[in-house]
Design a protein around this motif. Structure first.
Motif, PDB file in Angstrom:
ATOM      1  N   PRO A 107      39.500  24.135  46.790  1.00  0.00           N
ATOM      2  CA  PRO A 107      39.484  24.462  48.223  1.00  0.00           C
ATOM      3  C   PRO A 107      39.863  25.906  48.511  1.00  0.00           C
ATOM      4  N   ALA A 108      40.456  26.615  47.546  1.00  0.00           N
ATOM      5  CA  ALA A 108      40.846  28.006  47.774  1.00  0.00           C
ATOM      6  C   ALA A 108      39.672  28.971  47.620  1.00  0.00           C
ATOM      7  N   LEU A 109      38.594  28.541  46.996  1.00  0.00           N
ATOM      8  CA  LEU A 109      37.442  29.420  46.780  1.00  0.00           C
ATOM      9  C   LEU A 109      36.499  29.371  47.979  1.00  0.00           C
ATOM     10  N   PRO A 110      35.852  30.503  48.300  1.00  0.00           N
ATOM     11  CA  PRO A 110      34.865  30.501  49.394  1.00  0.00           C
ATOM     12  C   PRO A 110      33.716  29.546  49.071  1.00  0.00           C
ATOM     13  N   ARG A 111      33.251  28.817  50.090  1.00  0.00           N
ATOM     14  CA  ARG A 111      32.222  27.802  49.884  1.00  0.00           C
ATOM     15  C   ARG A 111      30.819  28.276  50.236  1.00  0.00           C
ATOM     16  N   VAL A 119      36.151  36.906  53.043  1.00  0.00           N
ATOM     17  CA  VAL A 119      37.079  37.200  51.944  1.00  0.00           C
ATOM     18  C   VAL A 119      36.845  38.620  51.423  1.00  0.00           C
ATOM     19  N   GLY A 120      35.584  38.999  51.263  1.00  0.00           N
ATOM     20  CA  GLY A 120      35.267  40.354  50.804  1.00  0.00           C
ATOM     21  C   GLY A 120      35.728  41.406  51.794  1.00  0.00           C
ATOM     22  N   LEU A 121      35.556  41.131  53.068  1.00  0.00           N
ATOM     23  CA  LEU A 121      35.973  42.060  54.113  1.00  0.00           C
ATOM     24  C   LEU A 121      37.484  42.261  54.095  1.00  0.00           C
TER      25      LEU A 121
END
Length: 187
Positions: A107-111, A119-121
């Motif tokens: 669940p911590a990783l972008p889906r 997240v990148g931003l």
């Protein structure tokens, strides 16, 4: 494969597509010719030349839709952008480390692309201005990160709280106002 790995593989493959485009177009490219070719390559992929420049400089990542667009317009099979390729263009098996790879359902990783973009931003902001980013992000996320204060016992003679799901309009209005700062007046 980790999202970071997919982004790196897609970038490498996009650069390989550009090299393929250059080899097919010009025998001995110089700097001026390359600039013109980058514009033509971007047009071929139906993106703006400045967007291609941002992808090359790693300030933008190639998302799912854009990867499929690159494959289609470069006449590559579906999924080609997501697999590492050697100099020959043949697929190269990715090094595997099953014990180090995170679970796909973590669940911590972008889906999806939207979550990866956010997240990148945030990472880009944090890497450029770590102290300012930490302070600002903690301010923005404070209400989520800090638990709500414990409820005080009701004062004698006070109206008891309404049961959950049965709020009257006034209490609902007061709850919605509780976390909102007043607007600044115009000068």
């Amino acid at each position: 494969m980790q999202p970071r790995d997919v982004a790196r593989v897609r970038l490498d493959n996009a650069l390989a597509l550009f090299e393929e485009f250059v080899r097919a177009t010009v025998k001995h490219p110089d700097a001026a010719t390359l600039r013109g070719l980058e514009r033509r390559f971007a047009e071929r992929l139906q993106i703006h030349p400045s967007y291609w420049s941002q992808i090359k400089s790693r300030s933008r990542q190639i998302g799912e839709r854009l990867a499929r667009q690159f494959e289609q317009l470069s006449h590559k099979p579906n999924g080609w952008m997501d697999v590492p390729h050697g100099a020959s263009g043949a697929a190269v098996p990715a090094p595997s480390a099953p014990s180090l790879a995170p679970a796909a359902d973590d669940p911590a990783l972008p889906r999806n692309d939207d979550e990866r973009f956010i997240v990148g931003l945030v990472l880009t902001y944090f890497r450029r201005h770590p102290e300012r980013a930490r302070t600002r992000l903690l301010e923005l996320l404070g209400e989520v990160l800090v638990p709500p204060p414990a409820a005080e016992p009701p004062a004698p003679g006070a109206k008891p709280p309404t049961p959950a799901g049965k709020d009257d309009g006034l209490s609902l209005w007061k709850q919605s106002q509780a976390g909102i700062a007043p607007l600044k007046r115009k000068r």
